[in-house]
Motif scaffolding. Structure first.
Motif, PDB file in Angstrom:
ATOM      1  N   VAL A  47       2.802  -0.012   8.012  1.00 11.73           N
ATOM      2  CA  VAL A  47       1.575  -0.027   8.809  1.00 11.73           C
ATOM      3  C   VAL A  47       1.094  -1.467   8.919  1.00 11.73           C
ATOM      4  CG1 VAL A  47      -0.753   0.877   9.055  1.00 11.73           C
ATOM      5  CG2 VAL A  47       1.014   2.266   7.945  1.00 11.73           C
ATOM      6  N   LEU A  48       1.293  -2.073  10.086  1.00 14.92           N
ATOM      7  CA  LEU A  48       0.851  -3.442  10.332  1.00 14.92           C
ATOM      8  C   LEU A  48      -0.541  -3.391  10.923  1.00 14.92           C
ATOM      9  CD1 LEU A  48       3.951  -3.778  10.008  1.00 14.92           C
ATOM     10  CD2 LEU A  48       3.783  -5.694  11.598  1.00 14.92           C
ATOM     11  N   ASP A  49      -1.540  -3.762  10.115  1.00 14.75           N
ATOM     12  CA  ASP A  49      -2.928  -3.553  10.540  1.00 14.75           C
ATOM     13  C   ASP A  49      -3.856  -4.419   9.687  1.00 14.75           C
ATOM     14  OD1 ASP A  49      -5.423  -1.996  11.425  1.00 14.75           O
ATOM     15  OD2 ASP A  49      -3.835  -0.852  12.414  1.00 14.75           O
ATOM     16  N   THR A  50      -5.063  -3.903   9.412  1.00 16.11           N
ATOM     17  CA  THR A  50      -6.075  -4.663   8.676  1.00 16.11           C
ATOM     18  C   THR A  50      -5.984  -4.451   7.178  1.00 16.11           C
ATOM     19  OG1 THR A  50      -7.693  -2.865   8.893  1.00 16.11           O
ATOM     20  CG2 THR A  50      -7.693  -4.547  10.621  1.00 16.11           C
ATOM     21  N   GLY A  51      -4.900  -3.900   6.695  1.00 15.08           N
ATOM     22  CA  GLY A  51      -4.761  -3.554   5.295  1.00 15.08           C
ATOM     23  C   GLY A  51      -5.101  -2.102   5.064  1.00 15.08           C
ATOM     24  N   CYS A  52      -5.415  -1.750   3.814  1.00 13.03           N
ATOM     25  CA  CYS A  52      -5.693  -0.352   3.499  1.00 13.03           C
ATOM     26  C   CYS A  52      -6.518  -0.254   2.225  1.00 13.03           C
ATOM     27  CB  CYS A  52      -4.383   0.418   3.330  1.00 13.03           C
ATOM     28  SG  CYS A  52      -4.585   2.208   3.165  1.00 13.03           S
ATOM     29  N   ASP A  53      -7.377   0.765   2.194  1.00 15.36           N
ATOM     30  CA  ASP A  53      -8.089   1.111   0.970  1.00 15.36           C
ATOM     31  C   ASP A  53      -7.113   1.897   0.100  1.00 15.36           C
ATOM     32  OD1 ASP A  53      -9.680   2.056  -1.058  1.00 15.36           O
ATOM     33  OD2 ASP A  53     -11.065   3.175   0.213  1.00 15.36           O
ATOM     34  N   SER A  54      -6.356   1.167  -0.716  1.00 10.77           N
ATOM     35  CA  SER A  54      -5.271   1.787  -1.478  1.00 10.77           C
ATOM     36  C   SER A  54      -5.764   2.675  -2.612  1.00 10.77           C
ATOM     37  CB  SER A  54      -4.345   0.708  -2.036  1.00 10.77           C
ATOM     38  OG  SER A  54      -5.062  -0.218  -2.824  1.00 10.77           O
ATOM     39  N   SER A  55      -7.074   2.648  -2.889  1.00  5.68           N
ATOM     40  CA  SER A  55      -7.626   3.530  -3.911  1.00  5.68           C
ATOM     41  C   SER A  55      -8.161   4.835  -3.323  1.00  5.68           C
ATOM     42  CB  SER A  55      -8.759   2.823  -4.662  1.00  5.68           C
ATOM     43  OG  SER A  55      -9.846   2.549  -3.796  1.00  5.68           O
ATOM     44  N   HIS A  56      -8.062   4.986  -2.007  1.00  6.45           N
ATOM     45  CA  HIS A  56      -8.553   6.211  -1.370  1.00  6.45           C
ATOM     46  C   HIS A  56      -7.782   7.404  -1.933  1.00  6.45           C
ATOM     47  CE1 HIS A  56      -9.827   9.148   1.555  1.00  6.45           C
ATOM     48  NE2 HIS A  56     -10.653   8.269   2.094  1.00  6.45           N
ATOM     49  N   PRO A  57      -8.481   8.462  -2.349  1.00  2.00           N
ATOM     50  CA  PRO A  57      -7.786   9.592  -2.984  1.00  2.00           C
ATOM     51  C   PRO A  57      -6.751  10.276  -2.106  1.00  2.00           C
ATOM     52  CG  PRO A  57     -10.100  10.119  -2.520  1.00  2.00           C
ATOM     53  CD  PRO A  57      -9.940   8.652  -2.333  1.00  2.00           C
ATOM     54  N   ASP A  58      -6.866  10.151  -0.798  1.00  3.89           N
ATOM     55  CA  ASP A  58      -5.888  10.772   0.093  1.00  3.89           C
ATOM     56  C   ASP A  58      -4.677   9.883   0.362  1.00  3.89           C
ATOM     57  OD1 ASP A  58      -7.750  12.759   0.198  1.00  3.89           O
ATOM     58  OD2 ASP A  58      -8.170  12.606   2.334  1.00  3.89           O
ATOM     59  N   LEU A  59      -4.739   8.631  -0.105  1.00  7.28           N
ATOM     60  CA  LEU A  59      -3.687   7.673   0.242  1.00  7.28           C
ATOM     61  C   LEU A  59      -2.989   7.042  -0.961  1.00  7.28           C
ATOM     62  CD1 LEU A  59      -5.488   5.753   3.139  1.00  7.28           C
ATOM     63  CD2 LEU A  59      -3.609   7.374   3.382  1.00  7.28           C
ATOM     64  N   GLN A  60      -3.635   7.025  -2.101  1.00 14.12           N
ATOM     65  CA  GLN A  60      -3.138   6.214  -3.206  1.00 14.12           C
ATOM     66  C   GLN A  60      -1.726   6.575  -3.661  1.00 14.12           C
ATOM     67  OE1 GLN A  60      -6.049   6.595  -6.312  1.00 14.12           O
ATOM     68  NE2 GLN A  60      -5.990   8.823  -6.369  1.00 14.12           N
ATOM     69  N   LYS A  61      -1.355   7.837  -3.544  1.00 13.79           N
ATOM     70  CA  LYS A  61      -0.004   8.234  -3.954  1.00 13.79           C
ATOM     71  C   LYS A  61       1.051   7.952  -2.885  1.00 13.79           C
ATOM     72  CE  LYS A  61      -1.397  11.829  -7.223  1.00 13.79           C
ATOM     73  NZ  LYS A  61      -1.283  13.284  -7.590  1.00 13.79           N
ATOM     74  N   GLN A  62       0.602   7.673  -1.666  1.00 15.94           N
ATOM     75  CA  GLN A  62       1.550   7.458  -0.582  1.00 15.94           C
ATOM     76  C   GLN A  62       1.945   5.988  -0.441  1.00 15.94           C
ATOM     77  OE1 GLN A  62       1.083  10.829  -0.929  1.00 15.94           O
ATOM     78  NE2 GLN A  62       2.335  10.675   0.903  1.00 15.94           N
ATOM     79  N   ILE A  63       1.115   5.101  -0.953  1.00 17.40           N
ATOM     80  CA  ILE A  63       1.337   3.659  -0.767  1.00 17.40           C
ATOM     81  C   ILE A  63       2.322   3.152  -1.805  1.00 17.40           C
ATOM     82  CG2 ILE A  63       0.241   1.395  -0.777  1.00 17.40           C
ATOM     83  CD1 ILE A  63      -2.329   2.828   0.176  1.00 17.40           C
ATOM     84  N   ILE A  64       3.435   2.587  -1.337  1.00 11.37           N
ATOM     85  CA  ILE A  64       4.476   2.104  -2.247  1.00 11.37           C
ATOM     86  C   ILE A  64       4.435   0.593  -2.431  1.00 11.37           C
ATOM     87  CG2 ILE A  64       6.017   4.040  -1.753  1.00 11.37           C
ATOM     88  CD1 ILE A  64       7.592   2.130   0.111  1.00 11.37           C
ATOM     89  N   GLY A  65       3.528  -0.083  -1.713  1.00 12.76           N
ATOM     90  CA  GLY A  65       3.426  -1.535  -1.843  1.00 12.76           C
ATOM     91  C   GLY A  65       2.758  -2.122  -0.624  1.00 12.76           C
ATOM     92  N   GLY A  66       2.653  -3.442  -0.609  1.00 15.03           N
ATOM     93  CA  GLY A  66       2.038  -4.098   0.529  1.00 15.03           C
ATOM     94  C   GLY A  66       2.130  -5.605   0.439  1.00 15.03           C
ATOM     95  N   ARG A  67       1.713  -6.251   1.514  1.00  9.16           N
ATOM     96  CA  ARG A  67       1.738  -7.720   1.575  1.00  9.16           C
ATOM     97  C   ARG A  67       0.672  -8.186   2.561  1.00  9.16           C
ATOM     98  NH1 ARG A  67       5.612 -11.604   0.200  1.00  9.16           N
ATOM     99  NH2 ARG A  67       6.065 -10.083  -1.446  1.00  9.16           N
ATOM    100  N   ASN A  68       0.024  -9.272   2.210  1.00  4.86           N
ATOM    101  CA  ASN A  68      -1.009  -9.855   3.059  1.00  4.86           C
ATOM    102  C   ASN A  68      -0.489 -11.126   3.723  1.00  4.86           C
ATOM    103  OD1 ASN A  68      -3.495 -10.713   4.173  1.00  4.86           O
ATOM    104  ND2 ASN A  68      -3.986 -11.853   2.308  1.00  4.86           N
ATOM    105  N   PHE A  69      -0.601 -11.179   5.054  1.00  3.69           N
ATOM    106  CA  PHE A  69      -0.211 -12.371   5.806  1.00  3.69           C
ATOM    107  C   PHE A  69      -1.409 -13.039   6.478  1.00  3.69           C
ATOM    108  CE2 PHE A  69       3.725  -9.942   5.513  1.00  3.69           C
ATOM    109  CZ  PHE A  69       4.626 -10.931   5.143  1.00  3.69           C
ATOM    110  N   THR A  70      -2.630 -12.585   6.139  1.00  8.40           N
ATOM    111  CA  THR A  70      -3.833 -13.104   6.790  1.00  8.40           C
ATOM    112  C   THR A  70      -4.527 -14.152   5.926  1.00  8.40           C
ATOM    113  OG1 THR A  70      -5.500 -11.593   5.860  1.00  8.40           O
ATOM    114  CG2 THR A  70      -4.118 -10.745   7.645  1.00  8.40           C
ATOM    115  N   ASP A  71      -5.682 -14.623   6.411  1.00  9.27           N
ATOM    116  CA  ASP A  71      -6.464 -15.598   5.655  1.00  9.27           C
ATOM    117  C   ASP A  71      -7.513 -14.950   4.763  1.00  9.27           C
ATOM    118  OD1 ASP A  71      -8.141 -14.697   7.651  1.00  9.27           O
ATOM    119  OD2 ASP A  71      -8.385 -16.642   8.634  1.00  9.27           O
TER     120      ASP A  71
END
Length: 325
Positions: A47-71
Motif C-alpha cells: 500500500v503506497l500511501d500516507t502510511g498506516c495506523d499499524s496499531s489499529h485493532p483491525d489491521l495490526q495482524k495484517q501488517i508484515i512491515g513497512g518503510r518510510n520514504f517521506t520527510d
C-alpha cells in the motif's frame, strides 16, 4: 522544478469510534460469497500511501512491515505512521481482519506491506513514489495499490511501473477525482492513466458513475467509491468518498482472484493472465466505457454464469426427452 503527487482529493463524511459491519462496498463486489474458498492468505499487497495506523485493532495482524520514504519523522525509514488517515482507510478496505468487530476488508487474510510515500499533508515527491515502487519490487509483493496521483507524466515513474509489471506484480491505481460528469472530456492523472496499470474509477451504491470520477480510454473497471466505511486514525473508523476508495476494493479482489486462479490452474499465472481473470469478473453497468471501462468488479459472476449455463443445458435435455415421450 520539483513535481509533486498527492492523495486523490477525497471527502471525509463521518468519523466513528466504533462500528461492526461488513462494509457495503465489500458486499457489493460479492467478496463475502467467495470467502469460503479464499480470504487472500499468502498474498502480499503493498500500500503506497500516507502510511498506516499499524496499531489499529483491525489491521495490526495484517501488517508484515513497512518503510518510510517521506520527510515525516525526519525521514526515518522505519517509521511509517499515518498522520493523515488516507492510507489507513485504504489499507482497511483491502485487508481489515475478521475479528467480529469493526470492519472487514475484501481480502481479510492478505498481508499488507505499508510503504509511506506521502507525508502528513497527503503530498509527496515523485522520487518518493518511484523509490516506493522499487522497494515493493525488491520485497517481491504480489500487488501494488496506489490511491494517489499527479498531473505530470514523469518518465522515471513510468519506468518504475513497467519494471513492477515486468516482475509479475499487479499495479492498481485510482483513476482520479477531477471528473466533470461528462464522458466527452478526458481527465488524466498519473500513474493512473498509464495503459500498463489497472485504472479504477468510482461508482455509488446505486451503481451509477460518481460525478467526480475521471473519464478516459485507460479506465479498466470500476468499484464502490462513495460513502465507504473503513479503518481510520487512532483505532477509529471513517466514511470517505473518492476513487481512492474504489482502487483498494480492486486490490483486495485481486488478492482473492490470484489465490483462486493459482489453485484452479495449478501454477502461478502471469500478470497479464491475472488481469484477464480480473476482467472476466466484471459486469457492465451501461455507462460509457470511458467512465466504467469493462464494468463493475463482481467476484461471483463466473459462478452465476455457470449456474445459468447448467440450467439451460438441463432445460434443453428435458425438452429433448419430452419430444421423445
Amino acid at each position: 522544478m520539483e513535481h509533486y503527487v498527492r492523495v486523490m482529493p477525497y471527502q471525509v463524511i463521518e468519523q466513528e469510534a466504533e462500528v461492526k459491519e461488513v462494509p457495503e462496498g465489500v458486499e457489493l463486489i460479492q467478496a463475502p460469497k467467495i470467502w469460503s474458498k479464499t480470504k487472500g492468505k499468502g498474498i502480499t499487497v503493498a500500500v503506497l500511501d500516507t502510511g498506516c495506523d499499524s496499531s489499529h485493532p483491525d489491521l495490526q495482524k495484517q501488517i508484515i512491515g513497512g518503510r518510510n520514504f517521506t520527510d515525516d519523522d525526519g525521514g526515518h525509514p522505519d517509521i511509517f505512521k499515518d498522520y493523515n488517515g488516507h492510507g489507513t482507510h485504504v489499507a482497511g478496505t483491502i485487508a481489515a481482519q475478521e475479528n467480529d468487530n469493526g470492519v472487514i476488508g475484501v481480502a481479510p487474510e492478505a498481508s499488507l506491506l505499508i510503504i509511506k510515500v506521502l507525508n502528513k499533508n497527503g503530498s509527496g515527491q515523485y522520487d518518493w513514489i518511484i523509490d516506493g515502487i522499487n522497494y515493493a519490487i525488491e520485497q517481491k509483493v504480489d500487488i501494488i495499490s496506489m490511491s494517489l496521483g499527479g498531473p505530470t507524466d514523469i518518465p522515471e515513474l513510468y519506468q518504475a511501473v513497467k519494471k513492477a509489471i515486468a516482475n509479475n506484480i499487479l499495479v492498481v491505481c485510482a483513476a482520479g477525482n477531477e471528473g466533470d460528469n461528462n464522458d466527452s472530456t478526458d481527465e488524466f492523472a498519473f500513474p493512473g492513466s498509464y495503459n500498463e496499470v489497472i485504472s479504477v474509477g468510482a461508482i455509488n451504491f446505486e451503481r451509477r458513475s460518481s460525478e467526480f470520477t475521471n473519464s478516459h480510454n485507460e479506465i479498466d473497471l470500476v468499484a464502490p467509491g462513495e460513502g465507504i466505511v473503513s479503518t481510520y486514525l487512532n483505532g477509529k473508523y471513517a466514511t470517505l468518498s473518492g476513487t481512492s476508495m474504489a482502487a483498494p476494493h480492486v486490490s483486495g479482489a485481486l488478492a482473492l482472484i490470484k489465490n483462486l486462479a493459482n489453485s484452479s490452474f495449478e501454477r502461478k499465472l502471469s500478470e497479464s493472465e491475472l488481469y484477464a481473470q480480473l476482467i472476466k469478473r466484471t459486469v457492465p453497468l451501461g455507462n460509457s466505457a470511458k467512465l466504467e471501462g469493462n464494468g463493475l468488479i463482481y467476484l461471483t459472476v463466473l459462478d452465476h454464469l455457470a449456474k445459468v449455463f447448467d440450467q439451460e443445458v438441463k432445460t434443453m435435455v428435458m425438452n429433448r426427452q419430452a419430444s421423445f415421450s
